[in-house]
Design a protein around this motif. Structure first.
Motif, short mmCIF file in Angstrom:
data_model
loop_
_atom_site.label_atom_id
_atom_site.label_comp_id
_atom_site.label_asym_id
_atom_site.label_seq_id
_atom_site.Cartn_x
_atom_site.Cartn_y
_atom_site.Cartn_z
N TYR A 155 -9.09 -12.48 -1.93
CA TYR A 155 -8.94 -11.04 -2.04
C TYR A 155 -7.79 -10.57 -1.15
N ARG A 156 -7.09 -9.54 -1.60
CA ARG A 156 -5.99 -8.99 -0.81
C ARG A 156 -6.20 -7.52 -0.47
N ARG A 157 -6.97 -6.82 -1.31
CA ARG A 157 -7.21 -5.38 -1.10
C ARG A 157 -8.71 -5.16 -0.93
N ILE A 158 -9.05 -4.43 0.13
CA ILE A 158 -10.45 -4.16 0.45
C ILE A 158 -10.66 -2.64 0.50
N PHE A 159 -11.68 -2.16 -0.22
CA PHE A 159 -11.98 -0.74 -0.28
C PHE A 159 -13.30 -0.48 0.42
N THR A 160 -13.26 0.36 1.44
CA THR A 160 -14.41 0.60 2.29
C THR A 160 -15.10 1.91 1.90
N SER A 161 -16.13 2.25 2.63
CA SER A 161 -16.80 3.55 2.48
C SER A 161 -16.47 4.47 3.64
N GLU A 162 -15.42 4.14 4.37
CA GLU A 162 -14.99 4.96 5.50
C GLU A 162 -13.83 5.84 5.06
N PRO A 163 -13.94 7.16 5.20
CA PRO A 163 -12.89 8.04 4.68
C PRO A 163 -11.62 8.08 5.50
N TRP A 164 -11.66 7.63 6.75
CA TRP A 164 -10.48 7.74 7.61
C TRP A 164 -10.40 6.54 8.53
N PRO A 165 -9.25 5.90 8.70
CA PRO A 165 -7.94 6.25 8.15
C PRO A 165 -7.85 5.89 6.66
N PRO A 166 -6.87 6.46 5.95
CA PRO A 166 -6.77 6.19 4.52
C PRO A 166 -6.39 4.74 4.21
N THR A 167 -5.50 4.14 5.00
CA THR A 167 -5.13 2.73 4.80
C THR A 167 -4.83 2.09 6.14
N TRP A 168 -5.10 0.79 6.24
CA TRP A 168 -4.73 0.03 7.43
C TRP A 168 -4.77 -1.45 7.08
N GLU A 169 -4.32 -2.29 7.98
CA GLU A 169 -4.35 -3.73 7.75
C GLU A 169 -5.29 -4.37 8.77
N GLN A 170 -6.09 -5.32 8.31
CA GLN A 170 -7.05 -6.00 9.18
C GLN A 170 -7.31 -7.39 8.63
N ASN A 171 -7.29 -8.39 9.48
CA ASN A 171 -7.54 -9.79 9.08
C ASN A 171 -6.63 -10.22 7.92
N GLY A 172 -5.42 -9.71 7.90
CA GLY A 172 -4.49 -10.07 6.83
C GLY A 172 -4.79 -9.42 5.50
N LEU A 173 -5.65 -8.39 5.50
CA LEU A 173 -6.04 -7.70 4.27
C LEU A 173 -5.57 -6.25 4.32
N GLN A 174 -5.23 -5.71 3.16
CA GLN A 174 -4.90 -4.29 3.07
C GLN A 174 -6.20 -3.52 2.87
N MET A 175 -6.50 -2.62 3.79
CA MET A 175 -7.77 -1.91 3.81
C MET A 175 -7.56 -0.46 3.35
N PHE A 176 -8.48 0.03 2.52
CA PHE A 176 -8.38 1.39 2.00
C PHE A 176 -9.65 2.16 2.34
N GLY A 177 -9.48 3.35 2.91
CA GLY A 177 -10.60 4.24 3.14
C GLY A 177 -10.90 5.03 1.88
N ARG A 178 -12.17 5.39 1.71
CA ARG A 178 -12.57 6.17 0.53
C ARG A 178 -13.53 7.27 0.94
N PHE A 179 -13.48 8.35 0.19
CA PHE A 179 -14.39 9.47 0.39
C PHE A 179 -15.49 9.39 -0.66
N GLY A 180 -16.73 9.23 -0.24
CA GLY A 180 -17.84 9.10 -1.18
C GLY A 180 -18.17 10.43 -1.85
N ILE A 181 -18.30 10.37 -3.17
CA ILE A 181 -18.62 11.56 -3.96
C ILE A 181 -20.11 11.59 -4.25
N ASP A 182 -20.74 12.74 -4.04
CA ASP A 182 -22.15 12.86 -4.42
C ASP A 182 -22.36 14.13 -5.23
#
Length: 202
Positions: A155-182
């Protein structure tokens, strides 16, 4: 997003197709002052995403990422079929992984974690015919051990359930923050996120 329904539902992570339409109307018409554009992602692979969500996406010309729980595909009645997932991919949407049977990764043994990461990647690629390089975490759970396993699995892109920060890099992966919709999320909330660059308000 999780479920988009024509009828009313009491499920917290379900919204009406009418509200989804309002959301996409806001996302598809950014103002010049906006500091961010927001993307659309779905988790789980529930059939309502295809039945009620896809027509709205097509109406606004918005592409989405569908993170599917591959072990539920064609084994549970409320989840999309492989044919429907292929149609999503052919329409320009991405079909990516959300685990095999929705275990929380931080609770998995090494063998279970390997199955939750490797098996959906290989299965989706076989059935849909597109590369799977992105993953969203069931329940939003992850740690350094999980991230290293994701990297090893390809995997190269990881999408989290954390809204902030919007993007960052960790463990060689591109990390994306997301805002949960309810069920209580109005379109105005998405407009504010676009105006502030995605940063949650104080």
């Amino acid at each position: 997003y999780h479920e988009v329904r024509a009828e009313l539902s009491t499920y917290r992570y379900s919204i009406s197709a009418e509200d989804f339409d309002r959301h996409l109307s806001a996302l598809a018409a950014p103002a010049p002052r906006d500091r961010a554009r927001l993307g659309v992602t779905f988790d789980d692979g529930h059939r309502t995403q295809y039945e009620c969500g896809l027509p709205v996406l097509e109406r606004y010309g918005v592409s989405a990422i569908f993170f599917v729980t591959a072990g539920f595909t064609e084994t549970q009645a409320d989840y999309m079929s492989w044919q429907q997932l292929r149609e999503l991919a052919e329409a320009g949407h991405q079909v990516q992984a959300h685990g095999w049977i929705h275990r929380f990764f931080t609770h998995c043994t090494d063998a279970e974690l390997d199955e939750e990461l490797r098996r959906p990647k290989e299965t989706i690629e076989d059935h849909v015919g597109r590369e799977v390089d992105a993953l969203s975490f069931p329940g939003g759970r992850f740690n350094a051990r999980v991230l290293e396993a994701c990297r090893r699995t390809g995997y190269r892109r990881i999408f989290t359930s954390e809204p902030w920060p919007p993007t960052w890099e960790q463990n060689g992966l591109q990390m994306f923050g997301r805002f949960g919709i309810d069920i209580d999320t109005p379109a105005a909330t998405l407009r504010r996120l676009m105006e502030t660059g995605g940063r949650p308000s104080a």
